[in-house]
Design a protein around this motif. Sequence first.
Motif, PDB file in Angstrom:
ATOM      1  N   THR A  80       0.844  -1.212   0.000  1.00 22.80           N
ATOM      2  CA  THR A  80       0.000   0.000   0.000  1.00 22.80           C
ATOM      3  C   THR A  80       0.867   1.246   0.000  1.00 22.80           C
ATOM      4  N   SER A  81       0.430   2.264  -0.732  1.00 25.40           N
ATOM      5  CA  SER A  81       1.003   3.600  -0.556  1.00 25.40           C
ATOM      6  C   SER A  81      -0.116   4.630  -0.610  1.00 25.40           C
ATOM      7  N   LYS A  82       0.278   5.892  -0.406  1.00 26.22           N
ATOM      8  CA  LYS A  82      -0.747   6.953  -0.322  1.00 26.22           C
ATOM      9  C   LYS A  82      -0.256   8.210  -1.023  1.00 26.22           C
ATOM     10  N   VAL A  83      -1.190   8.924  -1.623  1.00 20.22           N
ATOM     11  CA  VAL A  83      -0.822  10.185  -2.278  1.00 20.22           C
ATOM     12  C   VAL A  83      -0.832  11.291  -1.212  1.00 20.22           C
ATOM     13  N   TRP A  84       0.279  12.029  -1.155  1.00 19.59           N
ATOM     14  CA  TRP A  84       0.430  13.050  -0.110  1.00 19.59           C
ATOM     15  C   TRP A  84      -0.376  14.315  -0.441  1.00 19.59           C
ATOM     16  N   ASN A  85      -0.639  15.095   0.570  1.00 20.63           N
ATOM     17  CA  ASN A  85      -1.548  16.244   0.484  1.00 20.63           C
ATOM     18  C   ASN A  85      -1.148  17.310  -0.542  1.00 20.63           C
ATOM     19  N   THR A  86       0.149  17.466  -0.764  1.00 24.38           N
ATOM     20  CA  THR A  86       0.597  18.482  -1.726  1.00 24.38           C
ATOM     21  C   THR A  86       0.349  18.029  -3.164  1.00 24.38           C
ATOM     22  N   GLU A  87       0.007  16.787  -3.351  1.00 21.50           N
ATOM     23  CA  GLU A  87      -0.135  16.223  -4.701  1.00 21.50           C
ATOM     24  C   GLU A  87      -1.595  15.982  -5.086  1.00 21.50           C
TER      25      GLU A  87
END
Length: 286
Positions: A80-87
Amino acid sequence: MKSINDTVLLNNKYKIPCLGFGTWQTPDGETAIKAVKCAIENGYRHIDDAAGYGNEKSVGVAIEEALAECNIKREELFITSKVWNTERGYEKTIEAFEKTLKDLRLEYLDLYLIHWPANAKQFENWDEINLDTWRAMTDLYKDGKIKAIGVSNFLEHHLKSLLDTEIKPMVNQIEFHPGMMQKETVDFCIANNIVVEAWSPLGTGRMLSNDVLIKIAKKYNRSVAQICIRWALQNKVVPLPKSITPSRIIENTQVFDFEIEEMDMVAINNMKYCGGSGLNPDEVDF
Ligand code: A2P
Protein backbone atom coordinates in the motif's frame (compact mmCIF):
# COMPACT_ATOMS: atom_id res chain seq x y z
CA MET A 1 -8.91 -14.80 11.78
CA LYS A 2 -6.63 -17.75 12.41
CA SER A 3 -3.36 -16.66 10.83
CA ILE A 4 -1.43 -13.68 9.53
CA ASN A 5 -2.09 -14.95 6.00
CA ASP A 6 -5.87 -14.89 6.37
CA THR A 7 -7.46 -12.31 4.13
CA VAL A 8 -10.41 -9.98 4.12
CA LEU A 9 -12.39 -9.49 0.91
CA LEU A 10 -12.58 -5.92 -0.40
CA ASN A 11 -15.71 -4.70 -2.21
CA ASN A 12 -14.04 -5.42 -5.59
CA LYS A 13 -13.25 -9.01 -4.44
CA TYR A 14 -9.52 -8.32 -4.09
CA LYS A 15 -8.05 -9.88 -0.96
CA ILE A 16 -6.20 -7.94 1.73
CA PRO A 17 -4.15 -9.73 4.43
CA CYS A 18 -5.83 -9.17 7.80
CA LEU A 19 -2.70 -7.78 9.49
CA GLY A 20 -0.25 -5.33 7.95
CA PHE A 21 3.13 -3.85 8.81
CA GLY A 22 3.19 -0.09 9.45
CA THR A 23 6.09 2.11 8.37
CA TRP A 24 5.02 5.57 9.55
CA GLN A 25 7.87 7.13 11.56
CA THR A 26 10.27 4.43 10.42
CA PRO A 27 13.49 6.28 9.58
CA ASP A 28 14.62 6.12 5.98
CA GLY A 29 17.77 4.15 5.11
CA GLU A 30 19.13 1.02 6.76
CA THR A 31 16.55 1.12 9.56
CA ALA A 32 13.62 0.93 7.14
CA ILE A 33 15.32 -1.69 4.99
CA LYS A 34 16.05 -3.91 8.01
CA ALA A 35 12.58 -3.48 9.54
CA VAL A 36 10.66 -4.31 6.38
CA LYS A 37 12.91 -7.26 5.54
CA CYS A 38 12.51 -8.55 9.08
CA ALA A 39 8.73 -8.24 8.76
CA ILE A 40 8.58 -10.17 5.50
CA GLU A 41 10.99 -12.82 6.81
CA ASN A 42 8.66 -13.27 9.77
CA GLY A 43 5.46 -13.74 7.85
CA TYR A 44 4.03 -10.30 7.14
CA ARG A 45 2.82 -10.09 3.55
CA HIS A 46 1.10 -6.73 3.86
CA ILE A 47 3.27 -3.61 4.01
CA ASP A 48 1.75 -0.17 4.51
CA ASP A 49 3.74 2.82 3.26
CA ALA A 50 3.13 6.37 2.01
CA ALA A 51 5.05 8.97 0.04
CA GLY A 52 4.58 11.25 3.04
CA TYR A 53 6.59 8.91 5.28
CA GLY A 54 9.75 9.74 3.30
CA ASN A 55 11.00 6.15 3.26
CA GLU A 56 9.58 4.66 0.05
CA LYS A 57 12.97 4.21 -1.61
CA SER A 58 14.25 2.17 1.33
CA VAL A 59 11.03 0.17 1.56
CA GLY A 60 11.44 -0.52 -2.18
CA VAL A 61 14.95 -1.87 -1.60
CA ALA A 62 13.67 -4.06 1.24
CA ILE A 63 10.86 -5.49 -0.87
CA GLU A 64 13.19 -6.20 -3.78
CA GLU A 65 15.74 -7.91 -1.54
CA ALA A 66 13.10 -9.89 0.34
CA LEU A 67 11.56 -11.12 -2.91
CA ALA A 68 14.98 -12.29 -4.09
CA GLU A 69 16.05 -13.85 -0.78
CA CYS A 70 12.85 -15.30 0.69
CA ASN A 71 11.49 -17.19 -2.31
CA ILE A 72 8.34 -15.09 -2.35
CA LYS A 73 6.49 -13.99 -5.47
CA ARG A 74 5.37 -10.39 -5.91
CA GLU A 75 1.74 -11.55 -6.04
CA GLU A 76 2.09 -12.89 -2.50
CA LEU A 77 2.77 -9.40 -1.16
CA PHE A 78 0.21 -6.68 -0.58
CA ILE A 79 1.80 -3.24 -0.86
CA THR A 80 0.00 0.00 0.00
CA SER A 81 1.00 3.60 -0.56
CA LYS A 82 -0.75 6.95 -0.32
CA VAL A 83 -0.82 10.19 -2.28
CA TRP A 84 0.43 13.05 -0.11
CA ASN A 85 -1.55 16.24 0.48
CA THR A 86 0.60 18.48 -1.73
CA GLU A 87 -0.14 16.22 -4.70
CA ARG A 88 -3.93 16.43 -4.72
CA GLY A 89 -5.80 16.95 -7.99
CA TYR A 90 -5.94 14.86 -11.17
CA GLU A 91 -2.56 15.50 -12.88
CA LYS A 92 -0.49 15.70 -9.71
CA THR A 93 -1.95 12.48 -8.35
CA ILE A 94 -1.05 10.60 -11.53
CA GLU A 95 2.51 11.95 -11.32
CA ALA A 96 2.78 11.18 -7.59
CA PHE A 97 1.65 7.63 -8.24
CA GLU A 98 4.28 7.10 -10.94
CA LYS A 99 7.00 8.39 -8.58
CA THR A 100 5.81 6.13 -5.76
CA LEU A 101 5.80 3.12 -8.07
CA LYS A 102 9.35 3.90 -9.17
CA ASP A 103 10.58 4.53 -5.62
CA LEU A 104 9.03 1.26 -4.43
CA ARG A 105 10.53 -0.54 -7.46
CA LEU A 106 7.15 -2.04 -8.30
CA GLU A 107 5.08 -2.54 -11.43
CA TYR A 108 1.76 -2.23 -9.66
CA LEU A 109 0.41 -1.32 -6.23
CA ASP A 110 -2.09 -3.44 -4.34
CA LEU A 111 -3.68 -0.45 -2.66
CA TYR A 112 -3.36 3.31 -3.16
CA LEU A 113 -5.02 5.74 -0.76
CA ILE A 114 -5.70 9.47 -0.58
CA HIS A 115 -3.67 10.18 2.56
CA TRP A 116 -5.84 12.99 4.01
CA PRO A 117 -9.03 14.62 2.74
CA ALA A 118 -8.83 18.21 1.57
CA ASN A 119 -10.86 19.90 4.33
CA ALA A 120 -13.15 22.92 4.66
CA LYS A 121 -10.67 24.69 6.93
CA GLN A 122 -8.16 24.89 4.12
CA PHE A 123 -10.23 24.93 0.93
CA GLU A 124 -13.61 26.30 -0.06
CA ASN A 125 -13.78 23.69 -2.85
CA TRP A 126 -12.50 20.81 -0.69
CA ASP A 127 -15.08 18.37 -2.02
CA GLU A 128 -14.18 19.13 -5.64
CA ILE A 129 -10.48 18.65 -4.87
CA ASN A 130 -11.14 15.26 -3.31
CA LEU A 131 -13.25 14.26 -6.31
CA ASP A 132 -10.49 15.32 -8.74
CA THR A 133 -7.94 13.27 -6.81
CA TRP A 134 -10.38 10.37 -6.75
CA ARG A 135 -10.86 10.57 -10.54
CA ALA A 136 -7.11 10.03 -10.96
CA MET A 137 -7.17 7.11 -8.54
CA THR A 138 -10.10 5.63 -10.46
CA ASP A 139 -8.30 5.93 -13.82
CA LEU A 140 -5.14 4.31 -12.43
CA TYR A 141 -7.30 1.51 -11.04
CA LYS A 142 -9.08 1.00 -14.35
CA ASP A 143 -5.68 0.91 -16.10
CA GLY A 144 -4.75 -2.02 -13.84
CA LYS A 145 -1.87 -0.17 -12.17
CA ILE A 146 -3.53 -0.48 -8.77
CA LYS A 147 -5.55 -3.47 -7.56
CA ALA A 148 -7.64 -1.52 -5.06
CA ILE A 149 -8.14 2.13 -4.15
CA GLY A 150 -9.31 3.96 -1.09
CA VAL A 151 -8.83 6.79 1.33
CA SER A 152 -7.30 7.54 4.69
CA ASN A 153 -8.52 9.79 7.49
CA PHE A 154 -11.84 10.42 5.71
CA LEU A 155 -14.89 11.08 7.86
CA GLU A 156 -18.44 10.47 6.68
CA HIS A 157 -18.86 13.93 5.12
CA HIS A 158 -15.60 13.54 3.16
CA LEU A 159 -16.63 10.09 1.91
CA LYS A 160 -20.15 10.97 0.76
CA SER A 161 -19.33 12.38 -2.71
CA LEU A 162 -16.87 9.59 -3.45
CA LEU A 163 -19.61 7.07 -2.82
CA ASP A 164 -21.62 8.61 -5.66
CA THR A 165 -18.88 7.95 -8.21
CA GLU A 166 -18.37 4.99 -10.55
CA ILE A 167 -15.80 3.23 -8.34
CA LYS A 168 -16.38 3.38 -4.61
CA PRO A 169 -13.52 3.39 -2.09
CA MET A 170 -12.55 -0.08 -0.93
CA VAL A 171 -10.64 0.96 2.20
CA ASN A 172 -10.53 3.78 4.74
CA GLN A 173 -7.41 3.83 6.92
CA ILE A 174 -8.00 5.76 10.13
CA GLU A 175 -6.46 6.20 13.56
CA PHE A 176 -7.92 3.36 15.62
CA HIS A 177 -6.83 2.11 19.03
CA PRO A 178 -8.36 1.68 22.49
CA GLY A 179 -9.97 4.93 23.53
CA MET A 180 -10.23 6.05 19.93
CA MET A 181 -12.56 3.73 18.06
CA GLN A 182 -14.10 6.38 15.79
CA LYS A 183 -17.29 4.39 15.97
CA GLU A 184 -19.35 6.64 13.69
CA THR A 185 -16.77 6.50 10.92
CA VAL A 186 -16.28 2.74 11.32
CA ASP A 187 -20.04 2.07 11.29
CA PHE A 188 -20.47 4.25 8.21
CA CYS A 189 -17.64 2.41 6.43
CA ILE A 190 -19.00 -1.03 7.32
CA ALA A 191 -22.48 -0.01 6.12
CA ASN A 192 -20.93 1.05 2.81
CA ASN A 193 -18.74 -2.01 2.33
CA ILE A 194 -15.50 -0.17 3.02
CA VAL A 195 -12.85 -2.10 4.95
CA VAL A 196 -11.36 -0.10 7.84
CA GLU A 197 -7.63 -0.23 8.52
CA ALA A 198 -6.11 0.96 11.80
CA TRP A 199 -3.10 3.25 11.76
CA SER A 200 -1.33 3.47 15.11
CA PRO A 201 -3.16 0.48 16.61
CA LEU A 202 -0.93 0.89 19.67
CA GLY A 203 -1.68 4.62 19.81
CA THR A 204 1.92 5.16 18.65
CA GLY A 205 2.94 3.31 21.80
CA ARG A 206 0.75 5.42 24.12
CA MET A 207 -1.51 2.46 24.94
CA LEU A 208 1.30 0.34 26.37
CA SER A 209 1.18 1.91 29.85
CA ASN A 210 -2.61 1.93 30.18
CA ASP A 211 -3.77 0.23 33.39
CA VAL A 212 -6.96 -1.30 31.96
CA LEU A 213 -4.99 -2.85 29.10
CA ILE A 214 -2.15 -4.01 31.36
CA LYS A 215 -4.69 -5.85 33.53
CA ILE A 216 -6.35 -7.52 30.55
CA ALA A 217 -2.97 -8.40 29.02
CA LYS A 218 -1.96 -10.15 32.27
CA LYS A 219 -5.14 -12.22 32.22
CA TYR A 220 -4.27 -13.61 28.77
CA ASN A 221 -0.54 -13.76 29.46
CA ARG A 222 0.07 -11.48 26.49
CA SER A 223 1.64 -8.07 25.97
CA VAL A 224 -0.49 -4.93 25.77
CA ALA A 225 0.61 -4.58 22.14
CA GLN A 226 -0.79 -8.03 21.36
CA ILE A 227 -4.06 -7.17 23.10
CA CYS A 228 -4.43 -3.97 21.03
CA ILE A 229 -3.75 -5.84 17.78
CA ARG A 230 -6.05 -8.72 18.63
CA TRP A 231 -8.76 -6.29 19.76
CA ALA A 232 -8.61 -4.51 16.37
CA LEU A 233 -8.86 -7.85 14.54
CA GLN A 234 -11.87 -8.91 16.59
CA ASN A 235 -13.47 -5.57 15.73
CA LYS A 236 -13.02 -6.50 12.03
CA VAL A 237 -10.44 -3.78 11.52
CA VAL A 238 -7.10 -4.42 9.76
CA PRO A 239 -4.33 -3.32 12.16
CA LEU A 240 -1.02 -1.93 10.88
CA PRO A 241 1.38 -1.98 13.86
CA LYS A 242 4.74 -0.33 13.26
CA SER A 243 8.02 -1.41 14.81
CA ILE A 244 11.70 -1.27 13.97
CA THR A 245 12.58 -3.78 16.69
CA PRO A 246 12.84 -7.42 15.52
CA SER A 247 11.49 -8.95 18.75
CA ARG A 248 8.45 -6.65 18.63
CA ILE A 249 7.92 -7.19 14.89
CA ILE A 250 7.62 -10.91 15.69
CA GLU A 251 5.60 -10.42 18.88
CA ASN A 252 3.02 -8.40 16.95
CA THR A 253 2.31 -11.39 14.67
CA GLN A 254 1.60 -13.71 17.62
CA VAL A 255 -2.04 -12.76 17.96
CA PHE A 256 -3.79 -15.67 16.26
CA ASP A 257 -3.68 -18.30 19.00
CA PHE A 258 -5.93 -16.65 21.55
CA GLU A 259 -9.22 -14.81 21.67
CA ILE A 260 -10.28 -11.87 23.81
CA GLU A 261 -13.51 -12.75 25.61
CA GLU A 262 -16.62 -10.68 25.00
CA MET A 263 -16.53 -9.01 28.44
CA ASP A 264 -12.97 -7.81 27.87
CA MET A 265 -13.80 -6.66 24.33
CA VAL A 266 -16.62 -4.60 25.82
CA ALA A 267 -14.31 -3.20 28.52
CA ILE A 268 -11.80 -2.08 25.88
CA ASN A 269 -14.52 -0.82 23.55
CA ASN A 270 -15.82 1.32 26.41
CA MET A 271 -12.45 2.87 27.27
CA LYS A 272 -12.47 6.66 27.22
CA TYR A 273 -10.01 8.63 25.13
CA CYS A 274 -6.61 8.22 26.75
CA GLY A 275 -4.28 9.73 24.19
CA GLY A 276 -3.73 9.67 20.48
CA SER A 277 -2.18 11.66 17.68
CA GLY A 278 -4.56 14.58 18.20
CA LEU A 279 -4.92 14.89 14.42
CA ASN A 280 -8.48 15.77 13.41
CA PRO A 281 -9.03 15.50 9.63
CA ASP A 282 -11.24 18.62 9.73
CA GLU A 283 -8.67 20.63 11.66
CA VAL A 284 -5.27 19.71 10.25
CA ASP A 285 -3.63 22.39 8.16
CA PHE A 286 -1.05 20.31 6.34
P1 A2P B 1 9.74 0.58 17.89
O1 A2P B 1 9.41 0.94 16.47
O2 A2P B 1 10.88 1.38 18.43
O3 A2P B 1 9.91 -0.88 18.10
P2 A2P B 1 1.86 2.27 16.44
O4 A2P B 1 1.92 1.07 15.56
O5 A2P B 1 0.60 2.40 17.22
O6 A2P B 1 2.16 3.55 15.68
O7 A2P B 1 3.00 2.12 17.53
C1 A2P B 1 4.35 2.16 17.18
C2 A2P B 1 5.18 2.39 18.42
O8 A2P B 1 5.01 1.30 19.32
C3 A2P B 1 6.66 2.46 18.12
O9 A2P B 1 7.23 3.37 19.03
C4 A2P B 1 7.15 1.05 18.39
O10 A2P B 1 8.50 1.06 18.80
C5 A2P B 1 6.26 0.62 19.53
N1 A2P B 1 5.96 -0.83 19.51
C6 A2P B 1 5.55 -1.57 18.46
N2 A2P B 1 5.33 -2.84 18.82
C7 A2P B 1 5.61 -2.93 20.15
C8 A2P B 1 5.58 -3.98 21.08
N3 A2P B 1 5.22 -5.20 20.74
N4 A2P B 1 5.95 -3.68 22.35
C9 A2P B 1 6.31 -2.43 22.72
N5 A2P B 1 6.35 -1.40 21.87
C10 A2P B 1 6.01 -1.64 20.58
